[in-house]
Design an enzyme around this catalytic site. Structure first.
Site, PDB file in Angstrom:
ATOM      1  N   ARG A 537      28.452  36.649  37.894  1.00  0.00           N
ATOM      2  CA  ARG A 537      27.746  35.438  38.336  1.00  0.00           C
ATOM      3  C   ARG A 537      28.260  34.960  39.684  1.00  0.00           C
ATOM      4  NH1 ARG A 537      28.051  30.526  34.724  1.00  0.00           N
ATOM      5  NH2 ARG A 537      30.248  31.107  34.655  1.00  0.00           N
ATOM      6  N   SER A 601      38.653  38.063  35.380  1.00  0.00           N
ATOM      7  CA  SER A 601      39.191  37.935  34.010  1.00  0.00           C
ATOM      8  C   SER A 601      39.843  39.224  33.515  1.00  0.00           C
ATOM      9  CB  SER A 601      38.077  37.496  33.067  1.00  0.00           C
ATOM     10  OG  SER A 601      37.516  36.293  33.528  1.00  0.00           O
ATOM     11  N   ASP A 655      39.652  33.568  33.705  1.00  0.00           N
ATOM     12  CA  ASP A 655      38.689  32.706  33.004  1.00  0.00           C
ATOM     13  C   ASP A 655      39.386  31.727  32.061  1.00  0.00           C
ATOM     14  OD1 ASP A 655      39.510  34.735  31.302  1.00  0.00           O
ATOM     15  OD2 ASP A 655      37.539  35.082  30.425  1.00  0.00           O
TER      16      ASP A 655
END
Length: 915
Positions: A537, A601, A655
């Site tokens: 994203r 992450s 994350d």
């Protein structure tokens, strides 16, 4: 003339459909806890929850009480792959003085007949389980234990039944409202010493249930039992969720409808003729079993007699001469009715029977009498078809099918011996339920063999239960084991923080260089990148401070193809930059040099907030030339190669840290972040003085634990199962991230698949057949665990999910699959809770307080979507860290919004430092 006389006995299809609807309403009433006491159709739970699957085996005794003869049976069931069985029986009369005497005499007689049978078959010194077929309405209430190889397994069979009412001319005193199994046991106990016998009465079943079970052994589609003989009744497999009288809502249970009493409340009064009323008044139980009196063979002959008597009195038959036979109750029997309806033999049978009864008929009399018999028996078949159609419709609706294929197991003298009855019944049923393809299967000694079959099924279930329990036992973690996991995690946390042990520590405790949480003054426009799974994203985040404090986000999702995830590092970062370029153009901000936070992450070793060296890939990524490299440098180089825009990369974040920061923006007490989704990880704010691998002792820094590697040194091998090892060996990184492989969403479905394969190999699932789809790695996604374990999901829907996966399951298979999913996900939540308890305890000790109040920011699909994971996690933390009051706060987009907030905090702290 006869048609006009018996007009009300001829029932149209519209009337039969109306009867069908009435019976469906009575079924619902009988199943309801509040409405059952006033229901005439009692819908009695039989506690038989499983049908034969063909793998039953063993020697069993059965006794059958309920008709004109008492029967004793020895049933041998062979596990030879051919579903074969052997039945040996002996018949004993049931004298009138016994069936209308007292209870002690009846059960003594049953015990004596059984002992005689055992002596005849040389079985007296063998210990055999006994199934008791008792074909009268009983309320079964108490589950007993079934002995199997000297061990007990509860909840398999019902072995207690309280007689509600006698039927079929039985009128034994002192038995109604008492337990008939206890009475039989007591009678057998009297003879135990003198005859050297040892018999376990294990199963109490109705002859109708026995019929269904016997036919179910030959045809696994059989889920309805029907008796149409001296008495009449039906049973069928009902969904547990509809049976209010029994606890639990999973699986199915056989319901003994006791439909003979249908109409006792007047529901059929418009269909009952004057002959039905006269017959009822002259019966042993006036006003009761009214439906049975309209259709069972015990009453049809008498009904014909009453009709012929009235017609004769009115001069319509036998020249108006009323013989003694017509005046004598019971003189015309069902055998006469059946014989007179043998149309192929013309009128000869009818004439012969009527002559024997001293009625001396003319040819016209014979034709009329034959027609009366036809109308009476046809009405019986029609009414039986209507109520059976109601049951079939309910079964189809329970399964939510447009069209259903099923089998009805059937027994009873009327069905077997009447020349026209079976054909009529089949024809009318198929007309009333055209969307049901029904096979009618004649039972061979259903009432006796069926009781043995129920016992055999219970023994099979007991053995299977033992195997399933053995497979799932390693997933049941005691409180002591969980405390041990917590303590080991605490030890590993300390190793990761210390300079001399950090290099060899499995829990890496990576410094993030995030040294503060949001204070509300952050503001500006920020870009955020989020890479941590199969999607990537890009976000634009606008943060406002002050009284109108808010966070606005705009984002676009891009897929990362497998060939890029597992290609070269350069290809991966070029793809990321291509996605950024598309987003900047989409938002119209390609020329702006905005500060950027990069949520990456994967385990990274950070030298500063904007430098992160990849320790190792997880979650299926395998891009080459990345491990050991600074991912921020790789991103900057890719931006330079593209040469279209420039960005200020301020922070590389995990994350988990983003999750903590997002929740910290709402709740300043949030100092822990937890991810429980595709991966599993925790971060928390640690005192600088405890972080030996970073200079300085003042303040705090967020530590990214990377606890997924916990256990890579073998410290939790004692709780790893064979299935965990199989999943690990088949993964992209064998021997690594062992704790993550036991707790994260990416692996739980695969653990379940391995267990299902093992249980199928043992013949406990899917009929022992491992389908091609079950062999495929990754077919059982974790989202299916969440769906299957949903409390709102009926087993029918579980079966549909399994069918989508190419797994053709029975109802019993679905129950086992649900249990497996539950064991795997519960262990994952408990292990996660044990790890988190170690963190909160450490926070409490850091602060030096007796009691800690703290908030944990949480994100991840496993925590959010699984129906039980979050509850079990919270309960485990509370149990293992009782001095910590932990609030769990769901994060709102930790990886996107969190990255922007970290960037904003870093900018704020940087500006403060400059000043």
């Amino acid at each position: 003339q006869v048609d006009r006389y018996l007009y009300h006995m001829r029932l149209s299809d519209d009337v039969l459909l109306d009867v069908m609807a009435r019976f469906q309403a009575e079924m619902v009433k009988g199943l309801g806890r509040d409405t059952n006491p006033t229901a005439t159709v009692k819908m009695l739970p039989s506690f038989v929850r499983s049908l034969p699957d063909g793998s039953e085996k063993g020697d069993f005794l059965a006794v059958d009480l309920g008709g004109s003869q008492f029967r004793a049976h020895q049933v041998k069931v062979f596990d030879d792959g051919k579903q074969s069985s052997q039945l040996e029986s002996k018949f004993y009369p049931t004298p009138k003085e016994v069936i209308q005497g007292n209870g002690a005499e009846l059960f003594d007689y049953v015990a004596e007949c059984l002992l005689d049978f055992m002596e005849t078959k040389n079985l007296k010194h063998k210990k055999l389980p006994l199934g008791f077929t008792f074909s009268f309405p009983c309320k079964q209430t108490k589950l007993e234990e079934v002995r199997c190889k000297k061990k007990y397994f509860t909840g398999l069979l019902l072995c207690r039944g309280v007689l509600l009412a006698w039927t079929k001319h039985f009128k034994v005193r002192g038995v109604q409202d008492t337990d008939v199994v206890s009475a039989l046991r007591k009678a057998l106990q009297k003879h135990k010493a003198s005859f050297d016998i040892d018999i376990d009465v294990l199963a109490l079943v109705n002859d109708t249930v026995g019929t269904m079970m016997t036919c179910g052994y030959d045809d696994q589609r059989c889920e309805v039992g029907l008796i149409i003989g001296t008495g009449t009744n039906a049973c069928y497999m009902e969904e547990m969720r509809h049976i209010d009288l029994v606890e639990g809502d999973e699986g199915r249970m056989c319901i003994n409808t006791e439909w003979g009493a249908f109409g006792d409340d007047g529901a059929l009064d418009d269909l009952r003729t004057e002959f039905d009323q006269e017959l009822d008044l002259g019966s042993l139980n006036p006003g009761k079993q009214l439906f049975e009196k309209m259709i069972s063979s015990l009453y049809l002959g008498e009904l014909v007699r009453l009709i012929l008597l009235k017609m004769t009195k009115e001069g319509l038959l036998f020249n108006g001469k009323v013989s003694t036979a017509l005046l004598t109750k019971g003189k015309i029997e069902i055998k006469h009715v059946s014989a007179m309806e043998k149309y192929k033999e013309g009128l000869s049978n009818t004439k012969e029977i009527l002559t024997e009864l001293n009625l001396f008929p003319s040819e016209e009399d014979c034709i009329a009498v034959q027609h009366v018999c036809t109308i009476v028996s046809f009405r019986s078949a029609n009414l039986c078809a209507a109520t059976l159609a109601a049951i079939l419709t309910r079964l189809r609706e329970n399964k939510k099918l447009l069209r259903m294929r099923t089998t009805v197991g059937i027994d009873g003298g009327l069905y077997k011996t009447h020349p026209q009855y079976a054909k009529r019944l089949h024809k009318v049923v198929r007309r009333l339920v055209p969307n049901c393809d029904v096979r009618f299967l004649l039972s061979v000694s259903g009432s006796g063999k069926g009781a043995a079959m129920v016992t055999a099924v219970a023994y099979r279930l007991a053995a299977q239960r033992k195997q399933i329990d053995a497979a799932l036992a390693p997933f049941l973690l005691s409180l002591e084991t969980l405390r041990e996991v917590k303590n080991k995690m605490r030890t590993e946390l300390e190793y990761g923080l210390k300079r001399e042990t950090q290099a060899s520590a499995t829990v890496k405790m990576l410094p993030t260089y995030v040294c503060g949480t949001p204070d509300g003054t952050e503001k500006g426009k920020f870009l955020a990148l989020d890479l941590g799974g199969t999607n990537f994203r890009v976000l634009l985040v606008k943060i406002r401070s002050g009284r109108r404090r808010s966070v606005q986000m705009y984002n676009k999702i891009f897929a990362i193809p497998l060939e890029i995830m597992q290609g070269t590092g350069e290809e991966l970062f070029d793809h990321i930059v291509q996605c950024i370029a598309d987003f900047l153009e989409y938002m119209g901000i390609k020329g702006a040099r905005l500060p950027l936070g990069f949520t990456f992450s994967f385990p990274c070793r950070q030298a500063s907030i904007d430098k992160g060296t990849l320790v190792g890939w997880t979650k299926g990524f395998k891009a080459t030339d990345c491990e050991g490299e600074d991912v921020v440098d790789m991103l900057r180089e890719a931006i330079r190669r593209r040469n279209e825009f420039d960005l200020d990369i301020v922070a590389v974040v995990n994350d988990t840290v983003g999750t903590m920061m997002t929740c910290g923006y709402e709740d300043p007490n949030c100092e822990i972040g937890l991810i429980a989704g595709t991966g599993s990880n925790v971060c928390y704010m640690e005192d600088m003085k405890n972080i030996e691998i970073v200079e300085g002792n003042e303040g705090k820094m967020c530590i990214n634990t990377e606890w997924g590697g916990f256990g890579d040194n073998g410290c939790i091998d004692n709780i790893r199962t064979q299935y965990d090892k199989e999943v690990d060996e088949g993964s992209l990184n064998p021997g690594k991230q062992r704790y993550e492989k036991m707790t994260s969403g990416m692996y739980l479905g695969e653990i379940v698949r391995q267990i299902l394969i093992d249980l199928t190999k043992q013949g406990l699932l899917f009929r022992g057949q491992i389908s091609e789809s079950l062999r495929k790695r990754g077919i059982f996604e974790t989202k299916f665990l969440s769906q299957i374990e949903s409390d709102r999901l009926a087993l029918l829907q579980v079966r549909r999910i399994l069918q989508q996966l190419g797994l053709d399951s029975t109802c019993e298979d679905s129950i086992i699959v649900k249990e497996v999913c539950g064991a795997v996900s519960k262990r994952a939540a408990q292990l996660c809770g044990a790890g988190l308890a170690a963190i909160v305890e450490k926070k409490r000790e850091n602060r030096g307080v007796e009691h800690l109040q703290i908030t944990v920011g949480v994100d991840g699909t496993l925590y959010k979507l699984h129906p039980h994971f979050s509850r079990v996690l919270r309960e485990t933390v509370k149990e293992l860290a009782p001095q910590c009051d932990v609030t769990f706060m769901l994060s709102e987009d930790g990886s996107g919004k969190g990255a922007a907030l970290i960037t904003a905090v870093a900018k704020r702290l940087h500006n403060v430092g400059q000043k």
